[in-house]
Structure formats: C-alpha cells, structure tokens
Design a protein around this motif. Structure first.
Motif, mmCIF file in Angstrom:
data_model
loop_
_atom_site.group_PDB
_atom_site.id
_atom_site.type_symbol
_atom_site.label_atom_id
_atom_site.label_comp_id
_atom_site.label_asym_id
_atom_site.label_seq_id
_atom_site.Cartn_x
_atom_site.Cartn_y
_atom_site.Cartn_z
ATOM 1 N N SER A 73 0.998 -1.237 -0.214
ATOM 2 C CA SER A 73 0.000 -0.102 0.107
ATOM 3 C C SER A 73 0.983 1.189 -0.108
ATOM 4 O O SER A 73 1.831 1.392 0.885
ATOM 5 N N THR A 74 0.547 2.142 -0.939
ATOM 6 C CA THR A 74 1.377 3.420 -0.781
ATOM 7 C C THR A 74 0.593 4.427 -0.444
ATOM 8 O O THR A 74 -0.462 4.587 -0.349
ATOM 9 N N GLY A 75 1.309 5.754 -0.102
ATOM 10 C CA GLY A 75 0.593 6.819 0.493
ATOM 11 C C GLY A 75 -0.125 7.493 -0.943
ATOM 12 O O GLY A 75 0.159 7.342 -1.938
ATOM 13 N N GLY A 76 -1.093 8.328 -0.567
ATOM 14 C CA GLY A 76 -1.917 9.061 -1.860
ATOM 15 C C GLY A 76 -0.963 9.860 -2.675
ATOM 16 O O GLY A 76 -1.356 9.842 -3.739
ATOM 17 N N GLY A 77 -0.062 10.299 -2.128
ATOM 18 C CA GLY A 77 1.195 10.880 -2.910
ATOM 19 C C GLY A 77 2.117 10.318 -3.653
ATOM 20 O O GLY A 77 2.617 10.701 -4.504
ATOM 21 N N THR A 78 2.526 9.032 -2.998
ATOM 22 C CA THR A 78 3.752 8.311 -3.480
ATOM 23 C C THR A 78 3.934 8.198 -4.824
ATOM 24 O O THR A 78 5.030 8.461 -5.603
ATOM 25 N N LEU A 79 2.757 7.676 -5.570
ATOM 26 C CA LEU A 79 3.137 7.270 -7.202
ATOM 27 C C LEU A 79 3.053 8.362 -7.985
ATOM 28 O O LEU A 79 3.041 8.324 -9.169
ATOM 29 N N LEU A 80 2.446 9.660 -7.236
ATOM 30 C CA LEU A 80 2.261 10.822 -8.201
ATOM 31 C C LEU A 80 3.592 11.610 -8.589
ATOM 32 O O LEU A 80 3.630 12.226 -9.575
ATOM 33 N N TYR A 81 4.605 10.836 -7.938
ATOM 34 C CA TYR A 81 6.125 11.061 -8.318
ATOM 35 C C TYR A 81 6.489 10.180 -9.208
ATOM 36 O O TYR A 81 6.851 8.981 -8.690
ATOM 37 N N GLU A 82 7.253 10.573 -10.385
ATOM 38 C CA GLU A 82 7.759 9.913 -11.307
ATOM 39 C C GLU A 82 8.719 8.801 -10.756
ATOM 40 O O GLU A 82 9.110 7.700 -11.172
ATOM 41 N N TRP A 83 9.645 9.506 -10.037
ATOM 42 C CA TRP A 83 10.537 8.656 -9.564
ATOM 43 C C TRP A 83 10.423 7.688 -8.722
ATOM 44 O O TRP A 83 11.113 6.514 -8.623
ATOM 45 N N ASN A 84 9.240 7.516 -8.060
ATOM 46 C CA ASN A 84 8.577 6.420 -7.228
ATOM 47 C C ASN A 84 7.937 5.586 -8.214
ATOM 48 O O ASN A 84 8.212 4.204 -8.035
ATOM 49 N N LEU A 85 7.162 6.073 -9.132
ATOM 50 C CA LEU A 85 6.360 5.319 -10.084
ATOM 51 C C LEU A 85 7.555 4.361 -10.815
ATOM 52 O O LEU A 85 7.295 3.258 -11.105
ATOM 53 N N ASN A 86 8.567 5.177 -11.228
ATOM 54 C CA ASN A 86 9.511 4.284 -12.374
ATOM 55 C C ASN A 86 9.915 3.089 -11.577
ATOM 56 O O ASN A 86 10.359 2.173 -12.248
ATOM 57 N N LEU A 87 10.139 3.391 -10.122
ATOM 58 C CA LEU A 87 10.721 2.144 -9.381
ATOM 59 C C LEU A 87 9.609 0.920 -9.389
ATOM 60 O O LEU A 87 10.153 -0.197 -9.502
ATOM 61 N N PHE A 88 8.457 1.129 -9.260
ATOM 62 C CA PHE A 88 7.437 0.101 -8.956
ATOM 63 C C PHE A 88 7.105 -0.623 -10.247
ATOM 64 O O PHE A 88 6.698 -1.809 -10.219
ATOM 65 N N ILE A 89 6.973 0.460 -11.296
ATOM 66 C CA ILE A 89 6.506 -0.032 -12.516
ATOM 67 C C ILE A 89 7.025 -1.246 -13.408
ATOM 68 O O ILE A 89 6.646 -1.942 -13.975
#
Ligand code: S3P
Length: 162
Positions: A84-100
C-alpha cells in the motif's frame, strides 16, 4: 500505461486518494492470498520513529518525500508483496518508475465523499490544512493521474472489517 507482463515475480501495488481504503484492502488481500504485506507510510514511521504528521510539522513535506523515495527504493525490488502506498507516493515519477518495473498497479477508486468522511477526523497533514472544496479539487486532479498510472482501476467501496 504499458502492457502487463504477468510472468516473473510480481508485486501488487495499491494507489489512490487518502481514505480510499488502500491499507485495509492491502492487508485483506495479503491475508487471504497468503502474500507478504508492506505499507510505505508504516515503513516511514518505523524508519523515522515518528508519526507522519510529526515529520511534516518538524521537517516539512520535501523531507517526507525524500524519505518516502528511499522507502520505495527498498520496497520496490521485493517479490510477492502487496504494497500500500501513500496517496501522493506514485504521483512522483521517481517512485512510479521504481515500482512499474515489476508491479501490478491497482488504483483503489473510491468516491470522494467516502474518502472525505474517512479522513476528516484524522491527523493526515495534507488534509488537515485544506477545506472540503480544496480537497475535492485535489481529488479531481489526482484521480486522472491515478487512472493514467495504474494497470487496473478498482471502483466501488472497500467495506471490510478485519
Ligand atoms: C499523502 C497521503 C498519506 C501520507 C501523507 C501524504 C498524500 O497517506 O502518505 O500524509 O500526499 O496524499 P494515505 O493515502 O495512506 O493517507
């Protein structure tokens, strides 16, 4: 959103607005599918030995986002987790790119009124300083991004008592 390649080790990552039910749903799925569970906010709290609201108050949002990214770096390579991520976490590309790279991303698409009722009496720092109207505007903007970045949107409400 790129096509999903289900083969290989995968995690499930939940995204969505504050109060959408990511944590409840994440724990429920993990328990029922015998998966391991992680939560970015919980990991931040443990790492800093502090509540999220304290971190925002004392160090500011930029510091929080920095630690959040470090936690994403630790969690994203794991296997067989529901995260589960925080509501803002994946709105940051640097985090999204890690998980994707190896995660199926599910948007927990819960209506605003329900999210609002769940967050109104909590100490979530992003919510406490905003009016209902401001939160609704934030919700409307974020929902489009959550849809864009997720493989699956899950509509409806999460009504699970653990
Ligand atoms: C935030 C959501 C919170 C927490 C932090 C910031 C946000 O998590 O990460 O307060 O920017 O939406 P929840 O979505 O679990 O409330």
């Amino acid at each position: 959103m790129e096509d999903i390649n289900i083969s290989g080790n995968k995690n499930i990552v939940l995204t969505g607005f504050m109060g959408s039910g990511k944590t409840t749903l994440g724990k429920y799925i993990a328990n029922n599918l015998n998966m391991k569970y992680a939560d970015t906010d919980e990991s931040i709290k443990r790492f800093l030995e502090s509540s999220i609201s304290e971190v925002f108050d004392k160090k500011g949002e930029e510091y929080f986002r920095d630690i959040e990214h470090q936690i994403c770096e630790k969690l994203s390579p794991l296997d067989g987790y529901i995260i589960s991520t925080g509501g803002g976490t994946l709105l940051y590309e640097w985090n999204l790119n890690l998980f994707i790279r190896k995660s199926l991303i599910i948007f927990v698409n819960t209506p605003f009124e329900i999210c609002y009722q769940r967050i109104i009496n909590t100490d979530r720092p992003i919510a406490t300083k905003k009016t209902k109207q401001e939160l609704k505007e934030m919700y409307d903007m974020r929902v489009n991004t959550y849809k864009d970045i997720s493989h699956i949107s899950m509509s409806g409400t999460v009504n699970i008592n653990l």
